[in-house]
Design an enzyme around this catalytic site. Structure first.
Site, PDB file in Angstrom:
ATOM      1  N   GLU A  54     153.768 -20.489  69.685  1.00 53.93           N
ATOM      2  CA  GLU A  54     155.011 -20.075  70.289  1.00 53.93           C
ATOM      3  C   GLU A  54     155.612 -21.513  70.475  1.00 53.93           C
ATOM      4  OE1 GLU A  54     156.098 -17.360  71.582  1.00 53.93           O
ATOM      5  OE2 GLU A  54     153.965 -16.019  71.444  1.00 53.93           O
ATOM      6  N   CYS A  97     161.850 -22.845  76.595  1.00 54.06           N
ATOM      7  CA  CYS A  97     162.180 -22.637  75.112  1.00 54.06           C
ATOM      8  C   CYS A  97     163.021 -21.448  74.715  1.00 54.06           C
ATOM      9  CB  CYS A  97     160.482 -22.252  74.720  1.00 54.06           C
ATOM     10  SG  CYS A  97     160.037 -20.814  75.567  1.00 54.06           S
TER      11      CYS A  97
HETATM   12  P1  NAP Z   1     154.548 -30.596  72.578  1.00 54.63           P
HETATM   13  O1  NAP Z   1     154.780 -32.304  72.259  1.00 54.63           O
HETATM   14  O2  NAP Z   1     154.549 -30.082  71.160  1.00 54.63           O
HETATM   15  O3  NAP Z   1     153.373 -30.700  73.228  1.00 54.63           O
HETATM   16  C1  NAP Z   1     152.625 -29.317  73.810  1.00 54.63           C
HETATM   17  C2  NAP Z   1     151.323 -29.435  73.679  1.00 54.63           C
HETATM   18  O4  NAP Z   1     150.787 -30.108  72.436  1.00 54.63           O
HETATM   19  C3  NAP Z   1     150.717 -30.443  74.943  1.00 54.63           C
HETATM   20  O5  NAP Z   1     149.684 -30.193  75.537  1.00 54.63           O
HETATM   21  C4  NAP Z   1     150.656 -31.792  74.016  1.00 54.63           C
HETATM   22  O6  NAP Z   1     149.719 -32.709  74.602  1.00 54.63           O
HETATM   23  C5  NAP Z   1     149.827 -31.355  72.974  1.00 54.63           C
HETATM   24  N1  NAP Z   1     150.353 -32.267  71.649  1.00 54.63           N
HETATM   25  C6  NAP Z   1     151.170 -33.019  71.422  1.00 54.63           C
HETATM   26  N2  NAP Z   1     150.759 -33.552  70.353  1.00 54.63           N
HETATM   27  C7  NAP Z   1     149.804 -32.945  69.616  1.00 54.63           C
HETATM   28  C8  NAP Z   1     149.065 -32.909  68.470  1.00 54.63           C
HETATM   29  N3  NAP Z   1     149.562 -33.657  67.740  1.00 54.63           N
HETATM   30  N4  NAP Z   1     147.965 -32.200  68.239  1.00 54.63           N
HETATM   31  C9  NAP Z   1     147.664 -31.184  69.131  1.00 54.63           C
HETATM   32  N5  NAP Z   1     148.272 -31.158  70.390  1.00 54.63           N
HETATM   33  C10 NAP Z   1     149.419 -31.919  70.667  1.00 54.63           C
HETATM   34  O7  NAP Z   1     155.763 -29.975  73.183  1.00 54.63           O
HETATM   35  P2  NAP Z   1     156.402 -30.512  74.558  1.00 54.63           P
HETATM   36  O8  NAP Z   1     157.375 -31.443  74.396  1.00 54.63           O
HETATM   37  O9  NAP Z   1     155.235 -30.748  75.729  1.00 54.63           O
HETATM   38  O10 NAP Z   1     157.159 -28.871  74.764  1.00 54.63           O
HETATM   39  C11 NAP Z   1     158.343 -28.451  74.533  1.00 54.63           C
HETATM   40  C12 NAP Z   1     158.332 -27.701  73.233  1.00 54.63           C
HETATM   41  O11 NAP Z   1     157.601 -26.501  73.441  1.00 54.63           O
HETATM   42  C13 NAP Z   1     159.725 -27.214  72.969  1.00 54.63           C
HETATM   43  O12 NAP Z   1     160.134 -27.063  71.711  1.00 54.63           O
HETATM   44  C14 NAP Z   1     159.955 -25.686  73.692  1.00 54.63           C
HETATM   45  O13 NAP Z   1     160.973 -25.000  73.038  1.00 54.63           O
HETATM   46  C15 NAP Z   1     158.491 -25.462  73.239  1.00 54.63           C
HETATM   47  N6  NAP Z   1     158.127 -24.409  74.102  1.00 54.63           N
HETATM   48  C16 NAP Z   1     157.855 -22.918  73.396  1.00 54.63           C
HETATM   49  C17 NAP Z   1     157.676 -21.865  74.168  1.00 54.63           C
HETATM   50  C18 NAP Z   1     157.208 -20.440  73.531  1.00 54.63           C
HETATM   51  O14 NAP Z   1     156.780 -19.740  74.394  1.00 54.63           O
HETATM   52  N7  NAP Z   1     157.848 -20.480  72.249  1.00 54.63           N
HETATM   53  C19 NAP Z   1     157.270 -22.188  75.570  1.00 54.63           C
HETATM   54  C20 NAP Z   1     157.397 -23.361  76.064  1.00 54.63           C
HETATM   55  C21 NAP Z   1     157.758 -24.324  75.376  1.00 54.63           C
HETATM   56  P3  NAP Z   1     150.400 -34.212  75.359  1.00 54.63           P
HETATM   57  O15 NAP Z   1     151.415 -33.593  76.628  1.00 54.63           O
HETATM   58  O16 NAP Z   1     149.100 -34.909  75.935  1.00 54.63           O
HETATM   59  O17 NAP Z   1     151.234 -34.925  74.362  1.00 54.63           O
END
Ligand code: NAP
Length: 518
Positions: A288, A322
């Site tokens: 997602e 998102c």
């Molecule tokens: P993110 O940086 O991708 O982080 C999401 C999760 O992944 C966090 O738990 C993060 O941990 C972890 N993570 C980070 N780097 C990783 C890696 N290399 N390998 C494995 N896990 C890793 O995203 P975000 O900035 O937190 O969230 C914003 C994004 O999420 C936006 O693009 C938004 O559109 C999207 N989103 C999508 C949905 C949907 O349902 N489609 C819903 C909500 C959000 P840490 O926090 O410890 O870095």
């Protein structure tokens, strides 16, 4: 006055988390137990520290004060969690649990989640900065997945297939995949967990949850209630980590042969990385990811509904959603009326500490989000966009606040046009024809949500089919629901969460052929 957590042990200027005191206002101090505030992770039914002893701080984005510390786990801790979840599924027999038993557990969890709404909301608002009314809204939404999948658990039906040979019986049954690794973001720290975990547990899987660095306390509060609901040891495990360990934890979840499925919600960039890491083991993965949602206002739109929808879609969680509208496309004939009504509403937004009554806009989650939003607006300004209101940081509220902003005269070489801003910024593009609007709306590799407002029935049906998004709000800005299939197309993801399809991510179909029957 602000709702904030008080801590009773302050040593050497270091704030240490305490669970039992909350101050609701400076003049009216209400003390009550905050039993859900945990400072340890949860593996095999035990509250544990990291094997390394490392911890990281969790802060309140309103004032960047430390709320507490939680274990900064790494792959050593994760290996323990994986072994536990694996053994619980196989040798300890969770895979033989009945759907009725799992449904009963989920119902009990739902009941505890409902009865502890206020406390979860306080924790969520403290660590995410989300206005308290929105935290309560997310809790309603997040809890609804637990209730929904408790009900769905009883309906994971197989099929008896008509056979082409008289001496054969053919059956398709659905079985849980095994251990599911769930990686969740900070923007919906409750619902993104329950949307995955409740589905996986309903299916009969065991889970390992890796919450975001910014919001582990909400995850641990939900876990505490799962423990109280009587979840058997090892069924639900939570590994907390700081950003520096997230990549190695994600990689091990993807590469471990004991983990059968990954479900990830977060950025498209990280989603692509996990997808690659899962390829080696041909591992099941649900993604997602980010969006770039168009919000189209056609000339025939009901103006009031369109403005309401725009405000709801854009400013929920300070634009950090998102499915938030990212590009507003407004048709020539309604443009001036829409813009003046929208500006009026944006100026009325109440900014502040989300724990205060009536606040609608809180801080952004962290410094990198603030920098990103500021840079997007600056980039648009430099390339000729007009900032109609806002467009700046608001240090008078705190160091992570950005003003609700409207930017017009957007061009396709601007970051605001091409990328997800994830902040309180409305970017406006003026268009003349439906074809032009569709071309702009679909001219992106993202395809999560889309919205349009029109009262022309033919246009409604036509555009619904032509918009390239996994979810469409037609004359509606708030579309999420446990009953609906949530998910994107293109680079916005794979698979669906919620609805009757949500469980499919955690089961596989097994074909049974009974031959040579007499
Ligand atoms: P993110 O940086 O991708 O982080 C999401 C999760 O992944 C966090 O738990 C993060 O941990 C972890 N993570 C980070 N780097 C990783 C890696 N290399 N390998 C494995 N896990 C890793 O995203 P975000 O900035 O937190 O969230 C914003 C994004 O999420 C936006 O693009 C938004 O559109 C999207 N989103 C999508 C949905 C949907 O349902 N489609 C819903 C909500 C959000 P840490 O926090 O410890 O870095």
């Amino acid at each position: 006055m602000p709702v904030f957590l008080l801590f009773n042990r302050v040593a050497l200027n270091r704030v240490v988390m305490r669970r039992d005191v909350i101050e609701l206002s400076a003049t009216n101090i209400i003390r009550r137990k905050l039993h859900l505030l945990q400072n340890q992770a949860f593996i095999n039914g035990k509250w544990v520290d990291a094997l390394s002893g490392q911890k990281f701080d969790v802060t309140n984005p309103v004032n960047e004060q430390t709320l507490g510390t939680v274990p900064d786990m790494n792959v050593d801790d994760l290996n323990e969690a994986i072994d536990t979840a694996y053994q619980t599924f196989y040798s300890k027999g969770w895979h033989t649990s009945t759907s009725k038993e799992r449904a009963a557990l989920l119902k009990k969890w739902f009941h505890f989640l409902e009865t502890n709404r206020q406390e979860i909301a306080r924790i969520m608002t403290s660590e995410s900065g989300k206005p308290i009314a929105e935290s309560l809204g997310e809790i309603t939404y997040g809890n609804s997945f637990v209730e929904w999948f408790a009900e769905e658990a009883r309906r994971v039906y197989g099929e008896i297939v008509p056979t082409p040979q008289a001496n054969r019986q053919m059956m398709l049954i659905k079985q849980p995949v095994g251990v599911a690794g769930l990686i969740t973001p900070w923007n919906f720290p409750h619902a993104m967990i329950t949307r995955k975990a409740a589905a996986a547990i309903a299916a009969g899987c065991t889970v390992i949850i890796k919450p975001a660095e910014d919001t582990p306390l909400t995850a641990l509060a939900l876990t505490k209630l799962a423990e109280e609901a009587g979840f058997p040891k090892g069924v639900l495990n939570v590994v907390t980590s700081s950003r520096k360990n997230a990549a190695s934890i994600g990689e091990l979840l993807c590469r471990s042969e004991k983990v059968a499925a990954i479900s990830f919600t977060g950025s498209t960039e990280v989603g692509k990385l996990l997808y690659k890491q899962c390829a080696n083991g041909i591992k099941r993965i649900g993604l997602e990811l980010g969006g770039n949602a168009p919000f189209i206002v056609f000339d025939s739109a009901d103006l009031n509904k369109a403005v309401d929808g725009a405000m709801n879609s854009k400013f929920r969680n300070c634009g950090q959603t998102c499915i938030s509208a990212n590009r507003f496309l407004v048709q020539d004939g309604i443009y001036d009326r829409f813009m003046s009504r929208l500006l009026e509403r944006v100026k009325q937004l109440k900014i502040g500490d989300g724990s205060q009554d009536g606040v609608q806009i809180g801080p952004l989650i962290n410094r990198s989000q603030l920098t990103k939003v500021s840079q997007f607006v600056e980039d648009a300004k430099q390339k000729g966009a007009e900032v109609v209101c806002g467009g700046k940081q608001l240090p008078e509220h705190g160091s992570l606040y950005f003003a609700p902003t409207i930017v017009t005269r957007l061009r396709n070489d601007m970051r605001l046009y091409n990328e997800e801003v994830f902040g309180p910024v409305i970017s406006i593009i003026r268009f003349k024809t439906e074809d032009e609007a569709l071309k702009i709306a679909n001219g992106t590799q993202r395809g999560l949500a889309g919205y349009f407002y029109s009262t022309d029935l033919n246009q409604v049906f036509r555009v619904s089919k032509l918009l390239e998004s996994g979810m469409i709000g037609v004359n509606e800005g708030l579309i999420s629901s446990a009953e609906a299939a949530f998910g994107g197309i293109k680079e916005s993801g794979i698979g669906r969460e919620g609805s009757k399809y949500g469980i499919d991510e955690y089961v596989y179909i097994k074909y049974l052929c009974y031959g040579n029957l007499e």
